[in-house]
Scaffold this active site. Structure first.
Site, PDB file in Angstrom:
ATOM      1  N   LYS A   1      -8.342  74.569 -60.213  1.00 14.32           N
ATOM      2  CA  LYS A   1      -8.672  75.051 -61.552  1.00 14.32           C
ATOM      3  C   LYS A   1     -10.160  75.480 -61.431  1.00 14.32           C
ATOM      4  O   LYS A   1     -10.514  76.629 -61.950  1.00 14.32           O
ATOM      5  CB  LYS A   1      -8.544  73.852 -62.368  1.00 14.32           C
ATOM      6  CG  LYS A   1      -9.325  74.070 -63.712  1.00 14.32           C
ATOM      7  CD  LYS A   1      -8.855  72.998 -64.809  1.00 14.32           C
ATOM      8  CE  LYS A   1      -9.965  71.691 -64.570  1.00 14.32           C
ATOM      9  NZ  LYS A   1     -11.330  72.004 -65.325  1.00 14.32           N
ATOM     10  N   ASN A   2     -10.996  74.556 -60.878  1.00 14.93           N
ATOM     11  CA  ASN A   2     -12.269  74.677 -61.002  1.00 14.93           C
ATOM     12  C   ASN A   2     -13.050  75.659 -59.912  1.00 14.93           C
ATOM     13  O   ASN A   2     -14.231  76.071 -59.738  1.00 14.93           O
ATOM     14  CB  ASN A   2     -13.120  73.360 -60.685  1.00 14.93           C
ATOM     15  CG  ASN A   2     -12.963  72.458 -61.691  1.00 14.93           C
ATOM     16  OD1 ASN A   2     -12.232  72.948 -62.961  1.00 14.93           O
ATOM     17  ND2 ASN A   2     -13.186  71.149 -61.534  1.00 14.93           N
TER      18      ASN A   2
ATOM     19  N   ARG B   1     -15.726  74.598 -71.866  1.00 14.78           N
ATOM     20  CA  ARG B   1     -17.252  74.507 -71.387  1.00 14.78           C
ATOM     21  C   ARG B   1     -17.329  75.653 -70.298  1.00 14.78           C
ATOM     22  O   ARG B   1     -18.476  76.347 -70.303  1.00 14.78           O
ATOM     23  CB  ARG B   1     -17.638  73.197 -70.944  1.00 14.78           C
ATOM     24  CG  ARG B   1     -18.823  73.298 -70.290  1.00 14.78           C
ATOM     25  CD  ARG B   1     -19.369  71.914 -69.637  1.00 14.78           C
ATOM     26  NE  ARG B   1     -20.626  72.042 -68.900  1.00 14.78           N
ATOM     27  CZ  ARG B   1     -21.591  71.896 -69.372  1.00 14.78           C
ATOM     28  NH1 ARG B   1     -21.976  71.627 -70.579  1.00 14.78           N
ATOM     29  NH2 ARG B   1     -22.740  71.997 -68.452  1.00 14.78           N
TER      30      ARG B   1
ATOM     31  N   CYS C   1     -18.247  66.938 -74.962  1.00 19.34           N
ATOM     32  CA  CYS C   1     -16.672  66.626 -74.747  1.00 19.34           C
ATOM     33  C   CYS C   1     -16.785  64.989 -74.523  1.00 19.34           C
ATOM     34  O   CYS C   1     -17.674  64.418 -74.704  1.00 19.34           O
ATOM     35  CB  CYS C   1     -16.247  67.256 -73.599  1.00 19.34           C
ATOM     36  SG  CYS C   1     -17.101  66.883 -72.041  1.00 19.34           S
TER      37      CYS C   1
ATOM     38  N   ARG D   1     -23.206  67.188 -72.122  1.00 18.07           N
ATOM     39  CA  ARG D   1     -23.278  68.202 -71.185  1.00 18.07           C
ATOM     40  C   ARG D   1     -24.244  69.323 -71.211  1.00 18.07           C
ATOM     41  O   ARG D   1     -23.877  70.403 -71.620  1.00 18.07           O
ATOM     42  CB  ARG D   1     -21.788  68.559 -70.729  1.00 18.07           C
ATOM     43  CG  ARG D   1     -20.959  67.470 -70.503  1.00 18.07           C
ATOM     44  CD  ARG D   1     -19.387  67.901 -70.190  1.00 18.07           C
ATOM     45  NE  ARG D   1     -19.490  68.550 -69.088  1.00 18.07           N
ATOM     46  CZ  ARG D   1     -18.044  69.030 -68.560  1.00 18.07           C
ATOM     47  NH1 ARG D   1     -17.117  68.851 -69.267  1.00 18.07           N
ATOM     48  NH2 ARG D   1     -18.156  69.513 -67.444  1.00 18.07           N
ATOM     49  N   PRO D   2     -25.510  68.820 -71.177  1.00 18.51           N
ATOM     50  CA  PRO D   2     -26.448  70.075 -71.577  1.00 18.51           C
ATOM     51  C   PRO D   2     -26.559  71.323 -70.447  1.00 18.51           C
ATOM     52  O   PRO D   2     -25.684  70.965 -69.344  1.00 18.51           O
ATOM     53  CB  PRO D   2     -27.709  69.457 -71.269  1.00 18.51           C
ATOM     54  CG  PRO D   2     -27.422  68.166 -70.500  1.00 18.51           C
ATOM     55  CD  PRO D   2     -26.086  67.760 -70.693  1.00 18.51           C
TER      56      PRO D   2
ATOM     57  N   ASP E   1     -29.408  72.934 -69.434  1.00 20.22           N
ATOM     58  CA  ASP E   1     -30.960  73.179 -69.156  1.00 20.22           C
ATOM     59  C   ASP E   1     -31.120  73.617 -67.753  1.00 20.22           C
ATOM     60  O   ASP E   1     -31.911  74.374 -67.613  1.00 20.22           O
ATOM     61  CB  ASP E   1     -31.871  71.779 -69.383  1.00 20.22           C
ATOM     62  CG  ASP E   1     -31.196  70.681 -68.302  1.00 20.22           C
ATOM     63  OD1 ASP E   1     -30.019  70.276 -68.837  1.00 20.22           O
ATOM     64  OD2 ASP E   1     -31.932  70.348 -67.318  1.00 20.22           O
TER      65      ASP E   1
ATOM     66  N   ASP F   1     -14.003  63.313 -61.025  1.00 22.13           N
ATOM     67  CA  ASP F   1     -12.963  63.817 -61.390  1.00 22.13           C
ATOM     68  C   ASP F   1     -11.656  63.118 -61.043  1.00 22.13           C
ATOM     69  O   ASP F   1     -10.627  63.323 -61.438  1.00 22.13           O
ATOM     70  CB  ASP F   1     -12.559  65.109 -61.404  1.00 22.13           C
ATOM     71  CG  ASP F   1     -13.654  66.180 -61.921  1.00 22.13           C
ATOM     72  OD1 ASP F   1     -13.568  67.245 -61.629  1.00 22.13           O
ATOM     73  OD2 ASP F   1     -14.193  65.493 -62.675  1.00 22.13           O
TER      74      ASP F   1
ATOM     75  N   VAL G   1     -22.180  60.474 -62.385  1.00 24.96           N
ATOM     76  CA  VAL G   1     -22.175  61.845 -62.643  1.00 24.96           C
ATOM     77  C   VAL G   1     -22.262  62.245 -63.986  1.00 24.96           C
ATOM     78  O   VAL G   1     -23.200  62.927 -64.575  1.00 24.96           O
ATOM     79  CB  VAL G   1     -21.080  62.681 -62.045  1.00 24.96           C
ATOM     80  CG1 VAL G   1     -21.175  64.126 -62.256  1.00 24.96           C
ATOM     81  CG2 VAL G   1     -21.373  62.628 -60.487  1.00 24.96           C
TER      82      VAL G   1
ATOM     83  N   ARG H   1      -4.279  71.359 -69.396  1.00 28.38           N
ATOM     84  CA  ARG H   1      -5.375  72.210 -69.229  1.00 28.38           C
ATOM     85  C   ARG H   1      -5.785  72.304 -67.666  1.00 28.38           C
ATOM     86  O   ARG H   1      -6.236  73.280 -67.073  1.00 28.38           O
ATOM     87  CB  ARG H   1      -6.811  71.436 -69.943  1.00 28.38           C
ATOM     88  CG  ARG H   1      -6.971  71.439 -71.335  1.00 28.38           C
ATOM     89  CD  ARG H   1      -8.131  71.294 -71.908  1.00 28.38           C
ATOM     90  NE  ARG H   1      -9.154  71.951 -71.187  1.00 28.38           N
ATOM     91  CZ  ARG H   1     -10.530  71.822 -71.673  1.00 28.38           C
ATOM     92  NH1 ARG H   1     -10.997  71.032 -72.512  1.00 28.38           N
ATOM     93  NH2 ARG H   1     -11.432  72.559 -71.041  1.00 28.38           N
TER      94      ARG H   1
HETATM   95  C1  EPZ Z   1     -17.801  70.933 -63.077  1.00 30.01           C
HETATM   96  O1  EPZ Z   1     -18.384  70.696 -64.432  1.00 30.01           O
HETATM   97  C2  EPZ Z   1     -16.298  70.735 -63.175  1.00 30.01           C
HETATM   98  N1  EPZ Z   1     -15.583  71.744 -64.015  1.00 30.01           N
HETATM   99  C3  EPZ Z   1     -16.006  69.365 -63.601  1.00 30.01           C
HETATM  100  O2  EPZ Z   1     -14.685  69.111 -63.781  1.00 30.01           O
HETATM  101  C4  EPZ Z   1     -16.700  68.167 -62.662  1.00 30.01           C
HETATM  102  O3  EPZ Z   1     -16.591  66.871 -63.079  1.00 30.01           O
HETATM  103  C5  EPZ Z   1     -17.984  68.525 -62.505  1.00 30.01           C
HETATM  104  O4  EPZ Z   1     -18.550  69.858 -62.085  1.00 30.01           O
HETATM  105  C6  EPZ Z   1     -18.731  67.747 -61.443  1.00 30.01           C
HETATM  106  O5  EPZ Z   1     -18.212  67.849 -60.142  1.00 30.01           O
HETATM  107  C7  EPZ Z   1     -15.553  73.007 -63.773  1.00 30.01           C
HETATM  108  O6  EPZ Z   1     -15.921  73.505 -62.739  1.00 30.01           O
HETATM  109  C8  EPZ Z   1     -14.863  73.817 -64.849  1.00 30.01           C
HETATM  110  P1  EPZ Z   1     -22.233  69.559 -63.654  1.00 30.01           P
HETATM  111  P2  EPZ Z   1     -19.769  71.162 -64.787  1.00 30.01           P
HETATM  112  O7  EPZ Z   1     -22.831  70.971 -64.088  1.00 30.01           O
HETATM  113  O8  EPZ Z   1     -20.283  72.252 -63.991  1.00 30.01           O
HETATM  114  C9  EPZ Z   1     -25.525  67.369 -65.988  1.00 30.01           C
HETATM  115  C10 EPZ Z   1     -12.622  68.540 -64.650  1.00 30.01           C
HETATM  116  O9  EPZ Z   1     -11.872  67.468 -65.136  1.00 30.01           O
HETATM  117  N2  EPZ Z   1     -26.015  68.624 -66.238  1.00 30.01           N
HETATM  118  O10 EPZ Z   1     -22.263  69.471 -61.905  1.00 30.01           O
HETATM  119  O11 EPZ Z   1     -20.145  71.257 -66.201  1.00 30.01           O
HETATM  120  C11 EPZ Z   1     -24.086  67.123 -66.561  1.00 30.01           C
HETATM  121  O12 EPZ Z   1     -24.410  66.595 -67.973  1.00 30.01           O
HETATM  122  C12 EPZ Z   1     -13.966  68.789 -64.790  1.00 30.01           C
HETATM  123  O13 EPZ Z   1     -11.928  69.365 -63.761  1.00 30.01           O
HETATM  124  C13 EPZ Z   1     -27.284  68.810 -66.920  1.00 30.01           C
HETATM  125  O14 EPZ Z   1     -27.707  67.640 -67.224  1.00 30.01           O
HETATM  126  O15 EPZ Z   1     -20.742  69.760 -64.128  1.00 30.01           O
HETATM  127  C14 EPZ Z   1     -23.393  66.073 -65.604  1.00 30.01           C
HETATM  128  O16 EPZ Z   1     -23.754  65.016 -66.188  1.00 30.01           O
HETATM  129  C15 EPZ Z   1     -14.631  67.874 -65.785  1.00 30.01           C
HETATM  130  N3  EPZ Z   1     -27.871  69.946 -67.113  1.00 30.01           N
HETATM  131  C16 EPZ Z   1     -23.764  66.635 -64.345  1.00 30.01           C
HETATM  132  O17 EPZ Z   1     -25.053  67.212 -64.635  1.00 30.01           O
HETATM  133  C17 EPZ Z   1     -27.137  71.048 -66.695  1.00 30.01           C
HETATM  134  O18 EPZ Z   1     -27.601  72.171 -67.113  1.00 30.01           O
HETATM  135  C18 EPZ Z   1     -22.766  67.295 -63.718  1.00 30.01           C
HETATM  136  O19 EPZ Z   1     -22.434  68.403 -64.248  1.00 30.01           O
HETATM  137  C19 EPZ Z   1     -26.057  71.056 -66.225  1.00 30.01           C
HETATM  138  C20 EPZ Z   1     -25.197  69.834 -65.817  1.00 30.01           C
END
Ligand code: EPZ
Length: 416
Positions: free
Chosen positions: A22-23, A91, A115, A120-121, A123, A303, A325, A395
């Protein structure tokens, strides 16, 4: 609203073949917005998020045709405004910002909703775009990014965000000059998108390491690609065998993508035989407890945290998991308590006593991986359970009930 009716304590066995990731699929679909012409994607999972993303791309001007794992995308001209309702519902839609900024010089994307797994900012994404010359404003709860011509930048992420890595990679493919992303995410899905972008004519290297370098080019074409297997789906079914005391085979998996899980279940006593694209797993008489913290790849994947926590209810002793995470990813434990699990949650850690004889209950899934975990709990529980919120599971898991039935589970889907 769909529900699963589960009759527990069936020992699972047999072979399950894993779908495309999916990802990765979602991001490859978005990357097509950078190109021109017809793209053919293979091994695309038939899940709701893929259909939602298809809707987003169609709203942006792409043609999408999707049938039994094969997707054909045709991109000619592209719009810049994403449909707010779709972005709020998923998202991953924010991943279109990079391609739209690179191709059109602007993008309007709804601020994604929070969510059930935490804040999930964005920034890291937005700061990367700004370092490449974009201006970002918020107008009517939408992010509006503008960049007449993105330029390369040397960007260091404060955290190896998966989405931000992919967004900046895509934005940089047609920026002026070289972009370097330091402290980049190293997930296998990042390697997939690099290979896809390079087939389209981009110049990206370093994916899978913490430093990714992108040299901007004038424009990109089309490409054909096959999506890697879904490592999280593979891990989920491997844990389904173990939580029911069963044994079986996960086919069409890349074992190196689930090494942290294989190490963990092996330490718990599981019997494993690893082949090139398959893993055979057998249950031990007694599962041992464990301690694990989630981490960005190649660490233990967040995950699979809800699913392994559920297995911990069957281990002989006290297990401890730390979620590093996301800041709120233990909501599902309230539902496990309904099954009789012995669980305590502190801020970022959860402690599980086992083994516990779980009893069937009425359960409600709040998000995708929580839903998978509740199904695992129901499979292990004595008696019948009802799992509500199956739309979350759909999903990211294609026809979970059919695949579990093929392994001997009694799981039925009902629609209300
Ligand atoms: C991807 O989400 C995956 N989703 C998530 O899978 C997965 O849990 C995550 O990566 C971590 O491996 C998809 O690929 C569609 P991150 P993503 O940006 O990109 C913080 C599932 O069940 N953060 O690596 O959103 C954030 O809040 C889903 O398949 C910031 O603070 O993950 C989180 O605590 C759930 N600022 C951490 O980093 C930002 O600008 C990891 O987020 C971006 C992220």
């Amino acid at each position: 609203m769909a529900k699963f009716l589960v009759e527990g304590q069936r020992t699972l066995g047999g072979t399950v073949s894993i779908n495309g990731a999916k990802n990765s699929a979602l991001k490859l679909m978005v990357a097509a917005l950078l190109g021109q012409g017809t793209f053919r994607l293979e091994n695309v999972p038939d899940i709701t998020d893929v259909k939602t993303m298809a809707g987003v791309l169609q709203a942006l001007g792409a043609d999408v045709c999707f049938n039994s794992g094969r997707m054909e995308l045709t991109v000619s001209s592209v719009e810049g405004q994403t449909p707010e309702a779709l972005v709020k519902s998923m998202r991953a839609s924010v991943q279109v910002m990079g391609p739209l900024l690179a191709r059109l010089g602007w993008a309007r994307v709804a601020k994604p909703g929070g969510c059930n797994i935490g804040n999930r900012p964005l920034d890291i994404h937005l700061s990367g775009f700004e370092q490449m010359g974009a201006t970002i404003e918020v107008e009517d709860d939408m992010y509006v990014a503008r960049a007449p011509r993105l330029h390369g930048a040397d960007i260091t992420f404060r955290y190896p965000s998966v989405g931000a890595t992919e967004n900046i990679m895509m934005a940089a493919t047609m920026a002026k000059g070289r972009t370097v992303i330091r402290n980049a995410a190293r997930e296998p899905e990042i390697i997939d998108i690099q290979e896809f972008l390079n087939l389209m004519g981009a110049k990206v290297k370093g994916a899978g390491t913490s430093v990714i370098t992108i040299d901007g080019v004038a424009d990109l074409g089309a490409a054909n690609f096959s999506v890697i297997p879904d490592r999280i789906e593979a891990g989920t079914y491997l844990l389904a065998f173990l939580i029911t005391g069963g044994s079986g085979t996960i086919e069409n998996v890349i074992p190196e993508h689930i090494v942290p899980l294989l190490h963990l279940v092996s330490a718990m006593g599981a019997e494993l035989e690893v082949e090139e694209r398959a893993v055979h797993v057998g249950s031990p008489p007694k599962l041992k407890p464990f301690q694990v913290s989630t981490a960005p790849y190649p660490g233990f994947p967040t995950d699979l945290q809800p699913q392994i926590t559920t297995l911990a209810t069957q281990a002989f002793g006290r297990s401890r998991l730390v979620e590093e995470v996301f800041d709120r990813r233990f909501g599902y434990t309230r539902e496990l308590l309904k099954l009789g699990a012995r669980i305590e949650v502190s801020k970022r850690a959860v402690f599980v006593e086992g083994p516990t004889k779980l009893r069937g209950a009425q359960l409600s899934a709040g998000d995708l991986r929580a839903g998978a975990a509740l199904v695992l709990g129901a499979l292990a529980a004595e008696g019948n359970s009802v799992v509500c919120g199956v739309e979350h599971i759909d999903r990211g898991y294609e026809a979970m009930e059919m695949r579990l039935q093929s392994l001997g589970a009694h799981v039925e889907r009902t629609e209300e």
